[in-house]
Design a protein around this motif. Structure first.
Motif, PDB file in Angstrom:
ATOM      1  N   SER A  78       0.811  -1.223   0.000  1.00 47.45           N
ATOM      2  CA  SER A  78       0.000   0.000   0.000  1.00 47.45           C
ATOM      3  C   SER A  78       0.844   1.272   0.000  1.00 47.45           C
ATOM      4  CB  SER A  78      -0.962   0.009   1.188  1.00 47.45           C
ATOM      5  OG  SER A  78      -0.231   0.071   2.388  1.00 47.45           O
ATOM      6  N   SER A  81       3.571   0.566  -4.068  1.00 48.04           N
ATOM      7  CA  SER A  81       2.996  -0.307  -5.096  1.00 48.04           C
ATOM      8  C   SER A  81       3.652  -0.170  -6.463  1.00 48.04           C
ATOM      9  CB  SER A  81       1.502  -0.055  -5.218  1.00 48.04           C
ATOM     10  OG  SER A  81       1.304   1.228  -5.755  1.00 48.04           O
ATOM     11  N   GLU A 171      -5.404  -1.394  -9.128  1.00 51.52           N
ATOM     12  CA  GLU A 171      -4.521  -0.646  -8.226  1.00 51.52           C
ATOM     13  C   GLU A 171      -3.279  -0.167  -8.966  1.00 51.52           C
ATOM     14  OE1 GLU A 171      -4.265   0.118  -4.686  1.00 51.52           O
ATOM     15  OE2 GLU A 171      -6.412   0.089  -5.141  1.00 51.52           O
ATOM     16  N   ASN A 175      -2.516   3.671  -9.121  1.00 56.33           N
ATOM     17  CA  ASN A 175      -1.388   4.193  -8.343  1.00 56.33           C
ATOM     18  C   ASN A 175      -0.275   4.771  -9.212  1.00 56.33           C
ATOM     19  OD1 ASN A 175      -2.779   3.447  -6.100  1.00 56.33           O
ATOM     20  ND2 ASN A 175      -1.542   1.665  -5.626  1.00 56.33           N
ATOM     21  N   THR A 349      -1.219   4.222  -1.822  1.00 52.97           N
ATOM     22  CA  THR A 349      -2.675   4.193  -1.960  1.00 52.97           C
ATOM     23  C   THR A 349      -3.280   5.525  -1.533  1.00 52.97           C
ATOM     24  OG1 THR A 349      -2.617   1.872  -1.417  1.00 52.97           O
ATOM     25  CG2 THR A 349      -4.726   2.961  -1.113  1.00 52.97           C
ATOM     26  N   SER A 504     -12.491   3.418  -5.524  1.00 51.66           N
ATOM     27  CA  SER A 504     -11.894   2.078  -5.471  1.00 51.66           C
ATOM     28  C   SER A 504     -12.806   1.034  -4.821  1.00 51.66           C
ATOM     29  CB  SER A 504     -10.541   2.131  -4.780  1.00 51.66           C
ATOM     30  OG  SER A 504     -10.707   2.584  -3.465  1.00 51.66           O
ATOM     31  N   HIS A 508     -12.860  -2.992  -5.276  1.00 49.75           N
ATOM     32  CA  HIS A 508     -12.343  -3.815  -4.175  1.00 49.75           C
ATOM     33  C   HIS A 508     -13.406  -4.617  -3.471  1.00 49.75           C
ATOM     34  CE1 HIS A 508      -8.240  -2.495  -3.237  1.00 49.75           C
ATOM     35  NE2 HIS A 508      -8.573  -1.505  -4.015  1.00 49.75           N
TER      36      HIS A 508
END
Ligand SMILES: [Zn+2]
Length: 594
Positions: A78, A81, A171, A175, A349, A504, A508
């Protein structure tokens, strides 16, 4: 902001990503899980009461080590990444954990083969087993939706290359995303922060730049979203869930009807809450109508002096202290022991969370601190989770976790304490007005906006059953559900149509969002009870009941948990009462301004 913000110290989990301790734990798990399978597979229904209690205890300790390794993977990923070596460690850990978890899936399924009557009398007869009664009760709730052992095992193992792989890709794209605002290159978190800048030109530029960056990736996001929804729908069908939201409700241990009533009640109040407030805000800003990038803009008289990290810490701890010294003491540990990562950096994140890790370690908090009042509230929010997680840890790995809905209660209560503290220390009527407006906006973001998100997800998951959805079809639902929640008060420009892609939670944890609305409404009622008891000199009684609720972790369902406060969320008008508090704040502001 240029001050140095704290980074967390993960050595309580493992000394480093290449530490031999990780390999040692993996080896230990491989051996112990192999032995566990040998001892119990196909044997669970034949165990005597003491044998079953022992098996559950062993199962719990295996889950604790598995949870420790997987938490470490989640946490290093996190904040880093985009670093290939870290991503590799993370992926290897994920694969290991899914492989080992898969080997353990038989256990819960076999436990569920024991009849309810047998289990009940066994729990009465044996103290060690009765300790696990709440876990057994929750496990049993899943029984009607369980598949054969081999299928369950396959699902666990395949999740790494299906659902988890798609989330990882999402992600990765998010990111790495660079948003070009003017001549600056910003991360998603930095761009979102611009929406609360006083300069309208900057907000507008951020909106268009973000829209452009998201549009560049729209095909990928659309593909990922379609796949994740379909993946869930396939599994739901195999398991026999009636509606897309039902599996989430079961995981939250909440009845479908209660969630339906919450969503319907909030939707009915969109215009009297959200539309009314944003009209008021437009007026305060000297506008006919707000643009969507004005929604989180500061009010015109806002001085906008950033709040230093140390000051944020002091505010939150003091506000906790006034309610409960025990809560403040636990919260302070997060600072003194480096359990918080507050820095803002590429590859980290966006947003914030408090990761419970496992009861044998302690939680870690991630946030992107940028010095706004809202960031102070986020700190209060995450520490609410953190304190709850610390207090519930003694329940052990199987029973420490609270369902999502009640988990958001502790966090929102923490925010409420900090809000009341700031309000009572406001230096001027204008400062007080700004705080109230900020609180209203936060509540609209947690209650109205999240239910508008929920309505969007409900429509999409329903439509996806008829085939793949185009980006246009998704955007159409997005614009419709969001416009409903703003009424006529906010103009949604065409550039807004891709903004669903950065939420997100949709990727998720489908249908997670209603938990926020749930928590907020519930906390409004809880806080009203606290104020009433305080008036009658019973603040200490309330504090004790409240801490007891947090300490009980996942042992109780909402009914038993809230009974000591006289709250029953199954009552039809309960949610309306929760929304009333928000309405009163808007009245107050309206009177002040008009
Ligand atoms: Zn939260």
């Amino acid at each position: 902001m240029t001050e140095t913000l704290p980074c967390w110290n993960l050595t309580d989990l493992y000394p480093s990503t290449d530490s031999p301790c990780i390999e040692a734990d993996k080896q230990k798990l491989r051996e112990e899980i192999l032995q566990f399978v040998k001892d119990y597979r196909g044997q669970v229904t034949a165990l005597n009461v003491a044998g079953l209690a022992e098996a559950i205890t062993r199962y719990e300790s295996l889950q604790d080590i598995l949870g420790k390794i997987s938490s470490y993977g989640d946490l290093i990923f996190s904040t880093h990444s985009t670093i290939p070596e870290i991503v590799t460690v993370y992926q290897n850990i994920s694969e290991f954990v899914s492989e080992q978890s898969s080997a353990l899936t038989f256990f819960v399924l076999e436990v569920n083969q024991i009849t309810a009557e047998q289990m009940e009398s066994a729990c009465v007869a044996h103290a060690a087993l009765s300790h696990y009664a709440p876990w057994l009760r929750d496990v049993r709730a899943f029984k009607p939706y369980q598949l054969d052992v081999l299928l369950e095992q396959l699902l666990v193992e395949k999740s790494i290359t299906s659902e988890a792989a798609w989330i990882r890709l999402y992600e990765d794209i998010s990111n790495r995303m660079i948003v070009r605002v003017g001549d600056e290159q910003l991360t998603l978190a930095e761009t979102l922060d611009l929406f609360s800048q006083p300069d309208a030109g900057k907000r507008e530029a951020a909106a268009f730049a973000l829209s452009e960056a998201l549009t560049d990736r729209l095909d990928q996001f659309t593909l990922i979203f379609n796949t994740i929804i379909k993946d869930k729908s396939i599994e739901d069908q195999w398991r026999g869930f009636g509606r897309p939201v039902s599996s989430r409700n079961l995981a939250n241990l909440i009845e479908d009807e209660i969630v339906d009533t919450l969503a319907a009640t909030v939707t009915q109040h969109f215009s009297v809450l959200s539309e009314r407030y944003y009209r008021l805000k437009a007026r305060m800003m000297g506008k006919e109508k707000l643009e969507y990038w004005d929604r989180n803009a500061p009010l015109p008289d806002d001085e906008d002096s950033p709040i230093a990290w140390e000051e944020a810490k002091r505010i939150v701890l003091e506000s906790y202290q006034q309610f409960s010294p025990e809560m403040a003491r636990i919260a302070e540990t997060f600072f003194t022991h480096e359990w918080i990562d507050a820095s803002v950096k590429m590859g980290k994140t966006a947003g914030a969370f408090s990761h419970p890790t496992v009861p044998s370690v302690h939680p870690y908090i991630l946030m992107n601190y940028q010095g706004k009042v809202r960031d102070v509230m986020t700190l209060a929010h995450e520490l609410g989770h953190g304190v709850h997680q610390v207090l519930a840890a003694h329940q052990g790995t199987l029973m420490a976790d609270t369902p999502l809905t009640l988990a958001e209660t502790a966090s929102v209560f923490g925010e409420q304490l900090t809000f009341q503290y700031l309000l009572s220390h406001a230096p001027s009527p204008a400062a007080k007005r700004r705080l109230i407006a900020g609180k209203i906006e936060d509540m609209l973001n947690t209650v109205v906006r999240q239910i508008a998100f929920y309505n969007f997800e409900t429509a999409l998951h329903h439509d996806r059953n008829n085939g793949e959805l185009s980006a246009e079809a998704i955007s159409k639902h997005w614009m419709k559900t969001q416009a409903e929640s703003f009424g006529d008060a906010i103009r949604l420009d065409k550039s807004y149509h891709v903004f669903w892609t950065y939420i997100s939670h949709f990727f998720h944890t489908p249908f997670y969002v209603y938990a926020y609305a749930f928590g907020d409404c519930l906390v409004n009622s809880l806080y009203a009870i606290y104020e009433e008891e305080k008036k009658q000199g019973r603040a200490a009684d309330f504090e004790e009941k409240y801490l007891e609720m947090l300490r009980s972790g996942g042992r109780h369902r909402h009914k038993e948990l809230l009974a000591p406060f006289g709250i029953d969320i199954a009552q039809a008008d309960f949610w309306q009462k929760g929304l009333h508090h928000l309405s009163v704040l808007i009245d107050e502001l309206e009177q002040d301004i008009l």
